[in-house]
Scaffold this motif. Structure first.
Motif, PDB file in Angstrom:
ATOM      1  N   ALA A  15     -10.878  13.878 133.325  1.00 43.16           N
ATOM      2  CA  ALA A  15     -12.191  13.372 132.928  1.00 43.16           C
ATOM      3  C   ALA A  15     -12.925  12.766 134.116  1.00 43.16           C
ATOM      4  N   GLU A  16     -12.227  11.999 134.943  1.00 40.83           N
ATOM      5  CA  GLU A  16     -12.854  11.413 136.132  1.00 40.83           C
ATOM      6  C   GLU A  16     -13.328  12.491 137.087  1.00 40.83           C
ATOM      7  N   TRP A  17     -12.485  13.478 137.338  1.00 36.40           N
ATOM      8  CA  TRP A  17     -12.846  14.531 138.292  1.00 36.40           C
ATOM      9  C   TRP A  17     -14.075  15.280 137.803  1.00 36.40           C
ATOM     10  N   GLU A  18     -14.086  15.672 136.545  1.00 38.66           N
ATOM     11  CA  GLU A  18     -15.201  16.446 136.010  1.00 38.66           C
ATOM     12  C   GLU A  18     -16.490  15.622 136.020  1.00 38.66           C
ATOM     13  N   LEU A  60     -19.997  12.943 147.194  1.00 37.88           N
ATOM     14  CA  LEU A  60     -18.702  13.614 147.275  1.00 37.88           C
ATOM     15  C   LEU A  60     -18.887  15.050 147.769  1.00 37.88           C
ATOM     16  N   TYR A  61     -18.051  15.470 148.699  1.00 38.03           N
ATOM     17  CA  TYR A  61     -18.150  16.799 149.296  1.00 38.03           C
ATOM     18  C   TYR A  61     -17.148  17.765 148.655  1.00 38.03           C
ATOM     19  N   ASP A  62     -17.561  19.034 148.584  1.00 39.87           N
ATOM     20  CA  ASP A  62     -16.682  20.134 148.175  1.00 39.87           C
ATOM     21  C   ASP A  62     -16.093  19.947 146.781  1.00 39.87           C
ATOM     22  N   MET A  63     -16.901  19.431 145.857  1.00 42.54           N
ATOM     23  CA  MET A  63     -16.449  19.360 144.470  1.00 42.54           C
ATOM     24  C   MET A  63     -16.581  20.722 143.785  1.00 42.54           C
ATOM     25  N   ALA A  64     -17.105  21.693 144.494  1.00 45.42           N
ATOM     26  CA  ALA A  64     -17.089  23.092 144.071  1.00 45.42           C
ATOM     27  C   ALA A  64     -16.746  23.919 145.300  1.00 45.42           C
TER      28      ALA A  64
END
Length: 561
Positions: A269-272, A349-353
Motif C-alpha cells: 500500500a505504501e509503495w503504490e 521519488l525516482y524510478d517508481m516506474a
C-alpha cells in the motif's frame, strides 16, 4: 529628600524581585509537568528529554505525506486481473528512499560483513556468501550476457545502478543492517558511543544492534563501557565567566528522540501510494485513482517544451526493442540505467516506474481485504517478542547461536547475528482475550476462502495444528524440501503430489512496478505480481522505507476546533 530616595530604592528593589520571580516562574514552568507540576527535566536526578522533537529523515530518505487513495487497477484493465480489484485505503505518513538501493550501497554492506564476519572462520563462513547477490541472474541460454555477469555488481561504471540479483530475504537483512549502522552513527555523533567505535572497535563478538542497545545497553559492543558511554552530549553551564560541562549520566533511550525507527521494505500500500503521487494532482478523477503512471498524462513521453518526446521511464518498448533507435527515439538504456536519469514524481521519488521492479514487504494473496482493514494495509505480520533466559534477562545471540536457513536453491543465509536480541513468537501471554490479534503468525488471516476460517473442520490425522490445517486449505503449492548434509552437499526432496493446484504460498512476496524487461502495461503503480521470496532475478531490486512518528504533515499544523 532622604525619605523620597529611600522610598524610590524600595520601589526599585520590589520591582526587581517581582521581575526575578516572574522570570524564574516562566523558566520553571517550561519544564513543569502538566500532570504533577514537577520539573520533569530532572526526574530522579537525571536529565529527561520532554521537548517536542520532530523526527529527522534518515540518510537517503524523502518524506511522503500520508493520505487516502484508491489502491488497485481502475484504468485500462485489459487483462481483467481479479487480483487488482480497487479498494479505498489510507496510508500513514512515512519516509522512502529517493532511489532504488544501488550497487555502491549494497557493496558497502558486503564489505562490512566481510570485515566483521570473516568468511575464513567456520562459524561465519556462510554469512558473506548468503548476503551476496546472485550475479548469474544475467545469464540466458540463447544470449551473451557475461559482461553483466562479471561486471554489473562491482565495476565502478555500474556503481549508481540499482542492485539486482537480490532476493526478498536479502533485501530485508540489508534493511536491518542499515538501521543499525545509521543509529550507530547518530549515537556516536551525540557522544553516546566512543568516537570511531563504529569502524575501529567493531568485531563479530562486539558490534552494535539498535534494539539490544535500547533494551540492554550494557550488552552492546560486548558490554565494553569504554565504547558505550553513559553520558551523551554535555550540558554547558556558565559560572563566574567559566564554562563547565556536566554529563547527563544516562544511556540514550527512545525518549531521547534521536534514535530513528527501523529501515524496512515498504508495504504494498505504501509503495503504490508513493508511486502514484496524487499529492501533485487534486482533480476528482485523480483522487479516485485514475492516474495511469507516476507522472501526469496517458503517455510515456514528456510533453514539456524542453524535453518533448523524451521517454519518462526505462522499459521495454516492443519485441526486441529495449531502448529505441540509437540517437533518436531512445530511452537511454538497454538494461538498467543509473538512478536519477528520469524525472522524479511529485513526492521527489525516482524510478517508481521502469528501471527495476521492486520488492515490497507483503505476502501475496489475490485479494486485498479492505473489509478487515483499510488503514496501513499489510499482509505478513509475524509478531515476536524478546526471549528471556533463566536468569530473567533478555538473551543475546552469540556466535554459537546464529541461525541459518537453507533456501530452495541450496543457498545458506544467516537470519540473526551475534549481538542481536534472541526472538521467539508471541504466545498466550500476549494474545489472551485480545480483540486485535490472537496468534503470532497472521499471514493466512482471512485469505479468501471458507477453509481459511478458524471454524472450518479439516479432519486430517489429528496431529496437525489448526494453523497448519488452514495453510493446507487453499494455497497448497508444491513443498520441496532442500537441506544440506554434513559435507555441505544439497539434499533435494521434490514434492511430486498431483494434488497441488497453485504456486501461491506463504513464501511468495509481492513486487511492484515495471522494469527494463517489461512493457508499458506494467508501469502502472497498481499492477502487482509475485515471486518466491528466496529467488532473485535481473529485473527486481528494492528500496527502503521508514515509518513516520509524530505529526502527519511537516508543513501544516494540526487542525483546531
Amino acid at each position: 529628600m532622604k525619605v523620597n530616595k529611600i522610598m524610590a530604592l524600595q520601589l526599585m528593589l520590589s520591582m526587581t524581585l517581582v521581575i526575578g520571580m516572574a522570570s524564574c516562574s516562566k523558566k520553571s514552568s517550561s519544564s513543569a509537568s502538566r500532570a504533577t507540576g514537577w520539573d520533569v527535566n530532572s526526574i530522579n536526578g537525571t536529565a529527561q528529554n520532554v521537548s517536542n522533537k520532530k523526527q529527522q529523515a534518515g540518510p537517503g530518505l524523502v518524506f511522503v505525506e500520508g493520505g487516502t487513495f484508491t489502491m488497485g487497477k481502475v484504468q485500462d484493465d485489459v487483462m481483467h486481473d481479479w487480483n487488482n480489484t480497487p479498494t479505498q485505503q489510507h496510508v500513514q505518513s512515512f519516509y522512502m528512499d529517493e532511489t532504488e538501493v544501488t550497487n555502491m550501497m549494497y557493496l558497502e554492506y558486503l564489505e562490512w560483513l566481510k570485515k566483521v564476519f570473516p568468511p575464513t572462520e567456520e562459524n561465519y563462513k556462510h554469512i558473506y556468501g548468503g548476503a551476496s547477490p546472485d550475479t548469474l541472474v544475467w545469464r540466458n541460454r540463447l544470449g551473451y550476457n557475461e559482461t553483466m555477469t562479471n561486471n554489473y555488481l562491482r565495476h565502478p561504471a555500474y556503481a549508481n545502478y540499482p542492485v539486482v540479483g537480490v532476493n526478498w530475504i536479502q533485501a530485508v537483512e540489508f534493511s536491518k543492517w542499515r538501521t543499525n549502522r545509521v543509529n550507530e552513527a547518530i549515537l556516536e555523533k551525540n557522544r553516546y558511543l566512543k568516537k570511531g567505535a563504529k569502524t575501529n572497535d567493531v568485531s563479530a563478538e562486539s558490534n552494535f544492534n539498535t534494539e539490544t542497545y535500547l533494551i540492554a545497553p550494557t550488552s552492546t559492543f560486548g558490554g565494553n563501557e569504554e565504547i558505550v558511554l553513559k553520558d551523551g552530549k554535555k550540558v554547558k553551564r556558565t559560572k563566574k565567566g567559566e564554562t563547565a560541562e556536566e554529563p547527563k549520566n544516562v544511556y540514550a533511550q527512545r525518549s531521547s528522540g534521536i534514535i530513528l525507527p527501523e529501515y524496512r521494505l515498504p508495504t504494498e500500500a505504501e509503495w503504490e501510494y508513493a508511486a502514484g503521487a496524487n499529492v501533485g494532482q487534486r482533480e476528482y478523477n485523480i483522487y479516485k485513482g485514475k492516474k495511469k503512471y507516476p507522472w501526469s498524462g496517458d503517455y510515456t513521453r514528456s510533453g514539456k517544451r524542453g524535453t518533448r518526446g523524451d521517454q519518462l521511464a526505462n522499459f521495454k518498448q516492443g519485441n526486441g526493442d529495449y531502448g529505441g533507435i540509437a540517437g533518436w527515439s531512445d530511452d537511454g538504456a538497454d538494461i538498467t540505467n543509473e538512478v536519477k536519469k528520469y524525472p522524479a514524481n511529485d513526492f521527489g521519488l525516482y524510478d517508481m516506474a521502469g528501471n527495476v521492479a521492486e520488492w515490497v514487504a507483503d505476502v501475496y494473496r489475490p485479494l486485498i481485504d479492505n473489509e478487515a482493514n483499510d488503514f496501513n494495509y499489510f499482509r505478513g505480520n509475524l509478531y515476536a517478542k524478546n526471549k528471556i533466559g533463566k536468569d530473567g534477562k533478555v538473551e543475546i545471540v552469540t556466535k554459537e547461536t546464529i541461525k541459518y536457513d537453507t533456501l530452495s536453491n541450496g543457498k545458506i543465509v544467516a537470519r540473526n547475528f551475534p549481538g542481536d536480541l534472541a526472538q521467539v513468537p508471541v504466545d498466550e501471554q500476549e494474545t489472551y482475550l485480545r480483540q486485535n490479534f490472537s496468534t503470532s503468525d497472521n499471514i493466512n488471516y482471512r485469505d479468501g476462502d471458507k477453509q481459511s476460517t478458524k471454524y472450518y473442520d479439516f479432519g486430517g490425522s489429528g496431529d496437525e495444528t489448526a494453523a497448519e490445517k488452514r495453510k493446507q486449505a487453499m494455497y497448497n503449492s508444491p513443498k520441496h524440501n532442500v537441506t544440506t548434509d554434513s559435507l555441505g552437499n544439497m539434499v533435494r526432496k521434490y514434492d511430486k503430489s498431483s494434488k497441488r493446484t497453485t504456486l501461491v504460498n506463504d513464501n511468495v512476496r509481492v513486487y511492484k512496478g515495471g522494469s527494463w524487461r517489461d512493457r508499458a502495461y506494467w508501469l502502472d503503480p497498481a499492477q502487482r505480481r509475485y515471486f518466491p521470496q528466496d529467488m532473485a532475478t535481473d529485473y527486481i531490486g528494492f528500496r527502503c522505507a521508514m515509518s513516520r512518528v509524530g505529526q502527519k504533515s511537516e508543513k501544516r499544523k494540526s487542525p483546531r476546533n
